[in-house]
Design an enzyme around this catalytic site. Structure first.
Site: not given
Ligand code: ING
Length: 311
Positions: A110, A146, A172
């Site tokens: 990624n 992921e 992210c």
């Molecule tokens: N997505 C999210 C992030 O860390 C997540 C996973 C969503 C974590 C909501 C905590 C709360 O923002 C990715 N793609 O990492």
């Protein structure tokens, strides 16, 4: 002295599984043109910006999975974005799924890149912190796989001299981990760019999930302030294939103040005039790392992966 840059985050609304890359690139080009109209010099696009957020599904067919990956960047379908950015004289950060032959095997990361205003690749980063699971979770409609589709990044957290300053990037989930910002700040980072796809049902536990926007904002403001750096975060947002993903793209100053924030969950450009020297006073006082840090006392941070409780 002030080193001002006109910065933008190009938040993107949903990308459907059926949306073609040319259709997505057309939206990105529209956002670049709007940025040009506002005198913007650098644009931050989201994570995995060319396709729908496919890790929400369990997909068994490797050919179908690899359809979400880019074998070259730019490739034939993404080149128009690079061409338009160069024509407009705008640099950008963008995230994508990278499929690459490395160390004698096919590897999947990624990934994000920074491209300069004259169209040159400045640097590449591969997402280190992969959230979720490698196997689907029973009973969940939307998954977060992921760890199934990507390897953890193997490039560390580098920074580059660009935009008249020192710029790093992450992706992210990286934004939730203090180590991410600190490693870049220990290299002098003055701006951290981050794209994200953040569904609002990560755990399925309402008391946790209802704080998704707050935790997103808290992570960015903490990272910015504690490392005296600008943070520019761009969402892929909206209801995408039934998954509600938060918007709240924002630009955060080294003070921790939010200087721009998206107000929709669609394609939306937010902009700010960023003084890259704003972090200087923080780095000379409260966060003068060389004067105040005591790394000899922090050994556990590097030596220990998971917590080990006392007897
Ligand atoms: N997505 C999210 C992030 O860390 C997540 C996973 C969503 C974590 C909501 C905590 C709360 O923002 C990715 N793609 O990492």
């Amino acid at each position: 002295m002030t080193r001002l840059i006109n910065l933008a985050c190009a938040q993107m609304g949903p990308i459907a599984r059926s949306d073609s890359r040319p259709a997505v690139v057309r939206r990105q080009i529209e956002l670049l043109r709007e940025a040009k109209g506002r005198g913007v010099e650098f644009v931050v696009f989201p994570e995995l910006a060319f396709t729908t957020f496919f890790p929400r599904w369990l997909i068994d067919d490797q050919t179908e999975i690899d359809g979400f990956f880019e074998r070259e960047m730019p490739g034939p379908e993404t080149h128009p974005l690079f061409d338009e950015a160069k024509r407009l004289g705008i640099g950008f950060y963008i995230g994508y799924a990278e499929l690459v032959a490395e160390d004698g095997r096919m590897r999947r990361f990624n990934t994000s890149i920074i491209v300069s205003a004259d169209g040159e690749l400045v640097g590449k980063y591969r997402k280190v912190h992969l959230p979720g699971h490698a196997e689907p979770v029973e009973g969940r409609t939307s998954q977060h796989l992921e760890k199934r589709y990507f390897e953890p990044g193997n490039l560390g957290f580098p920074v580059w001299r660009t935009l008249g300053g020192i710029t790093g990037m992450c992706i992210c989930n990286d934004r939730r981990w203090p180590e991410t910002y600190r490693v870049m700040a220990l290299q002098g980072a003055e701006l951290v760019c981050v794209g994200y796809n953040t569904p609002d049902d990560h755990t399925g536990v309402f008391d946790f999930d209802q704080l998704t926007g707050f935790h997103h904002q808290l992570s960015l403001q903490a990272g910015a302030y504690q490392n005296a750096t600008w943070v520019a975060a761009a969402a892929k947002a909206g209801c995408e294939e039934g998954s509600n993903m938060i918007g709240l793209s924002m630009i955060v100053a080294p003070s921790g103040q939010i200087v721009a924030m998206a107000s929709t969950t669609a394609d939306e450009l937010i902009t700010a005039r960023c003084d890259l020297d704003m972090g200087t006073l923080y780095k000379r006082t409260i966060f003068d790392f060389s004067r105040h840090r005591e790394p000899s006392q922090y050994k556990l941070i590097v030596e220990r992966k998971g917590a080990i409780l006392p007897d």
